[in-house]
Scaffold this motif. Structure first.
Motif, PDB file in Angstrom:
ATOM      1  N   ALA A 116      48.285  29.615  49.386  1.00  0.00           N
ATOM      2  CA  ALA A 116      46.862  29.828  49.666  1.00  0.00           C
ATOM      3  C   ALA A 116      45.951  28.945  48.830  1.00  0.00           C
ATOM      4  CB  ALA A 116      46.507  31.297  49.453  1.00  0.00           C
ATOM      5  N   GLY A 117      46.388  28.556  47.636  1.00  0.00           N
ATOM      6  CA  GLY A 117      45.553  27.730  46.772  1.00  0.00           C
ATOM      7  C   GLY A 117      44.710  28.538  45.807  1.00  0.00           C
ATOM      8  N   ASP A 118      44.193  27.858  44.779  1.00  0.00           N
ATOM      9  CA  ASP A 118      43.349  28.453  43.744  1.00  0.00           C
ATOM     10  C   ASP A 118      44.053  29.612  43.042  1.00  0.00           C
ATOM     11  OD1 ASP A 118      41.047  28.366  42.231  1.00  0.00           O
ATOM     12  OD2 ASP A 118      39.974  29.811  43.487  1.00  0.00           O
ATOM     13  N   ALA A 119      45.362  29.503  42.887  1.00  0.00           N
ATOM     14  CA  ALA A 119      46.132  30.580  42.261  1.00  0.00           C
ATOM     15  C   ALA A 119      45.877  30.641  40.764  1.00  0.00           C
ATOM     16  CB  ALA A 119      47.620  30.368  42.522  1.00  0.00           C
ATOM     17  N   VAL A 120      46.004  31.843  40.221  1.00  0.00           N
ATOM     18  CA  VAL A 120      45.954  32.062  38.781  1.00  0.00           C
ATOM     19  C   VAL A 120      47.391  32.272  38.316  1.00  0.00           C
ATOM     20  CG1 VAL A 120      45.125  33.538  36.917  1.00  0.00           C
ATOM     21  CG2 VAL A 120      43.637  33.039  38.884  1.00  0.00           C
TER      22      VAL A 120
ATOM     23  N   GLY B 293      44.429  49.719  39.323  1.00  0.00           N
ATOM     24  CA  GLY B 293      44.011  49.653  40.717  1.00  0.00           C
ATOM     25  C   GLY B 293      43.262  48.388  41.046  1.00  0.00           C
ATOM     26  N   ALA B 294      43.557  47.310  40.310  1.00  0.00           N
ATOM     27  CA  ALA B 294      42.845  46.049  40.523  1.00  0.00           C
ATOM     28  C   ALA B 294      43.140  45.477  41.904  1.00  0.00           C
ATOM     29  CB  ALA B 294      43.248  45.039  39.449  1.00  0.00           C
ATOM     30  N   THR B 295      42.129  44.876  42.502  1.00  0.00           N
ATOM     31  CA  THR B 295      42.268  44.222  43.804  1.00  0.00           C
ATOM     32  C   THR B 295      42.243  42.712  43.599  1.00  0.00           C
ATOM     33  OG1 THR B 295      41.160  46.054  44.934  1.00  0.00           O
ATOM     34  CG2 THR B 295      41.283  43.943  46.090  1.00  0.00           C
TER      35      THR B 295
ATOM     36  N   LEU C 109      48.445  35.371  42.454  1.00  0.00           N
ATOM     37  CA  LEU C 109      48.816  35.416  41.039  1.00  0.00           C
ATOM     38  C   LEU C 109      50.293  35.050  40.923  1.00  0.00           C
ATOM     39  CD1 LEU C 109      48.082  36.296  38.055  1.00  0.00           C
ATOM     40  CD2 LEU C 109      49.129  38.489  38.657  1.00  0.00           C
ATOM     41  N   ALA C 110      50.632  34.236  39.933  1.00  0.00           N
ATOM     42  CA  ALA C 110      52.032  33.879  39.716  1.00  0.00           C
ATOM     43  C   ALA C 110      52.382  34.012  38.243  1.00  0.00           C
ATOM     44  CB  ALA C 110      52.322  32.467  40.195  1.00  0.00           C
ATOM     45  N   ILE C 111      53.621  34.399  37.998  1.00  0.00           N
ATOM     46  CA  ILE C 111      54.199  34.410  36.660  1.00  0.00           C
ATOM     47  C   ILE C 111      55.310  33.372  36.654  1.00  0.00           C
ATOM     48  CG2 ILE C 111      55.475  35.784  34.960  1.00  0.00           C
ATOM     49  CD1 ILE C 111      54.098  38.264  36.207  1.00  0.00           C
TER      50      ILE C 111
ATOM     51  N   GLU D 240      42.424  39.733  35.281  1.00  0.00           N
ATOM     52  CA  GLU D 240      41.515  40.481  36.153  1.00  0.00           C
ATOM     53  C   GLU D 240      40.221  39.707  36.357  1.00  0.00           C
ATOM     54  OE1 GLU D 240      39.892  45.056  36.641  1.00  0.00           O
ATOM     55  OE2 GLU D 240      40.405  44.334  34.640  1.00  0.00           O
ATOM     56  N   GLY D 241      39.734  39.104  35.264  1.00  0.00           N
ATOM     57  CA  GLY D 241      38.506  38.340  35.381  1.00  0.00           C
ATOM     58  C   GLY D 241      38.644  37.088  36.213  1.00  0.00           C
ATOM     59  N   LEU D 242      39.834  36.485  36.221  1.00  0.00           N
ATOM     60  CA  LEU D 242      40.039  35.242  36.940  1.00  0.00           C
ATOM     61  C   LEU D 242      40.531  35.435  38.374  1.00  0.00           C
ATOM     62  CD1 LEU D 242      41.842  33.124  34.180  1.00  0.00           C
ATOM     63  CD2 LEU D 242      39.428  33.002  34.851  1.00  0.00           C
ATOM     64  N   ALA D 243      41.311  36.481  38.591  1.00  0.00           N
ATOM     65  CA  ALA D 243      42.000  36.621  39.890  1.00  0.00           C
ATOM     66  C   ALA D 243      41.531  37.802  40.721  1.00  0.00           C
ATOM     67  CB  ALA D 243      43.514  36.743  39.658  1.00  0.00           C
ATOM     68  N   CYS D 244      40.657  38.627  40.194  1.00  0.00           N
ATOM     69  CA  CYS D 244      40.275  39.851  40.901  1.00  0.00           C
ATOM     70  C   CYS D 244      38.788  39.890  41.194  1.00  0.00           C
ATOM     71  CB  CYS D 244      40.688  41.079  40.082  1.00  0.00           C
ATOM     72  SG  CYS D 244      42.448  41.208  39.791  1.00  0.00           S
TER      73      CYS D 244
END
Length: 402
Positions: A61-65, A100-102, A107-109, A397-401
């Motif tokens: 999808a792109g723009d992944a954190v 319960g973050a959306t 997101l990748a590890i 959470e701040g970057l990906a949610c």
């Protein structure tokens, strides 16, 4: 997770870790990573360079954190350098799910392979290949102490070495990479903070010094008749300490190879590897130049031939200021204390530094009360590790949610 990883590659005598790239211990760590990914329902994959990825959301999808670190170690290394970042990444994802973050971004590890360079002598091989900072041809020339090449080691571990190389398509899909790492120093301990943000990585490199003399009998050769390269090497080690001290830098001869390596034989070759680092390029250049100058003077005095080869070098890495400042804002808002999170530099290299020219990167450090690293005595308190997990979760959470 920590208990599961603890016994893998641990030496029963030194109690340090021996998780060199593409060994059995490394394979066990990789299996552990894959199991953690699958247990959480993440999409697991290994890229063309053997780096591992666990995805939440669409990898294309792109723009992944992305977050993560590495699982390999230096010889007799500590438990925290690398694994703390990977374990904390999975724990941070667990924390975000509990909140319960959306997620609005993938997101990748990740677990980058061969970060320490313990086996093949070059640090951050997995991230260097991915970023195009190590060519396939140069990677194929890497060999360990037993003469095993990198592609041979990869193939023996079940990976296809023919695919290795730059991976710009993957990097183009990443919007930010945040690496959590135990601090390799005592700045946070001295400031009283559990977590800090990296500002920059010092420029650093590795140089090989080959002192060539003449092998001879240790018992029958007069001192005056000897061409003993060990003397020049020993004097160079002391010079390195002196020059580093004068410049406020660090310089270390931590690895040596001797030929013929006999107790009763004068060496014909002493090969030593210098690791040197400084806060800025000019200082590093000054230190290494002075060490080499001293080494040549000592070699000439003893009739020794000297070759100096720079085997690797990484210039100063300034982490992207916008991302670094965003981390500070996120953490300040979540702590509710209104105080700034400490920002500190480091002399240690990291995958985040290698990737910084290709994608926005940042780092979080967790307090190390002793400052000891690359040693079994490496340590971080459980409360501080949990504070690191919460900080990483807040950042993700701040970057990906949003």
């Amino acid at each position: 997770m920590w208990a599961d990883l603890a016994p893998i590659g641990r030496d029963p005598d030194s109690h340090g870790y021996r998780r060199s790239a593409w060994t059995g211990a490394d394979a066990d760590c990789r299996t552990w990573f894959q199991e953690q990914a699958e247990t959480r329902g993440l999409t697991y994959e290994t890229d063309r360079n053997g780096n591992q990825w666990a995805w939440l959301g669409d990898p294309t999808a792109g723009d992944a954190v992305v977050t993560g670190s590495h699982l390999d170690s230096v010889p007799d290394g500590g438990a925290f350098d690398g694994p703390l970042g990977v374990v904390s990444s999975f724990a941070a994802l667990d924390e975000l799910r509990a909140r319960g973050a959306t997620f609005t971004k993938p997101l990748a590890i990740t677990n980058f392979g061969d970060e320490e360079g313990a086996r093949f002598g070059l640090a951050c091989v997995g991230s260097r290949l991915t970023a195009g900072k190590l060519t396939r041809e140069a990677a194929y020339e890497l060999r360990d102490a037993d003469g095993v090449s990198l592609p041979e080691a990869m193939e023996a571990a079940g990976y296809d070495p023919s695919t290795i190389g730059a991976d710009p398509e993957r990097l183009a899909r990443i919007g930010a990479f945040v690496e959590l790492h135990v601090e390799q120093g005592r700045a946070l301990d001295l400031s009283g903070d559990a977590v800090g943000i990296a500002s920059a990585i010092w420029p650093h490199g590795r140089w090989r010094f080959d002192f060539r003399g003449e092998a001879n009998h240790a018992g029958t050769t007069r001192l005056v008749d000897r061409r003993d390269p060990m003397l020049s090497y020993a004097e160079t080690v002391l010079a390195a300490r002196r020059e580093a001290e004068l410049a406020g830098a660090v310089a270390t001869f931590g690895k040596i190879a001797v030929e013929p390596n006999g107790v009763n034989a004068i060496p014909s070759l002493v090969r030593g590897w210098l690791d040197s680092r400084a806060a800025d390029q000019d200082t590093l250049d000054t230190v290494v130049t002075a060490i080499e100058k001293a080494a040549r003077e000592y070699a000439d005095r003893h009739g020794i031939d000297l070759d100096v080869v720079r085997e690797s070098f990484t210039p100063v890495v300034e982490f992207e200021h916008a991302l670094r400042d965003e981390l500070g804002t996120i953490l300040r808002e979540h702590t509710g204390q209104g105080r700034d999170i400490p920002v500190l530099g480091t002399g240690a290299g990291h995958d985040a530094g290698i990737l910084s020219e290709s994608i926005p990167t940042a780092m979080l450090f967790v307090r190390n009360p002793t400052g000891v690293s690359h040693s079994p005595a490496e340590y971080a308190a459980e409360d501080d590790c949990l504070a690191g997990v919460r900080a990483l979760a807040d950042v993700l959470e701040g970057l990906a949610c949003r």
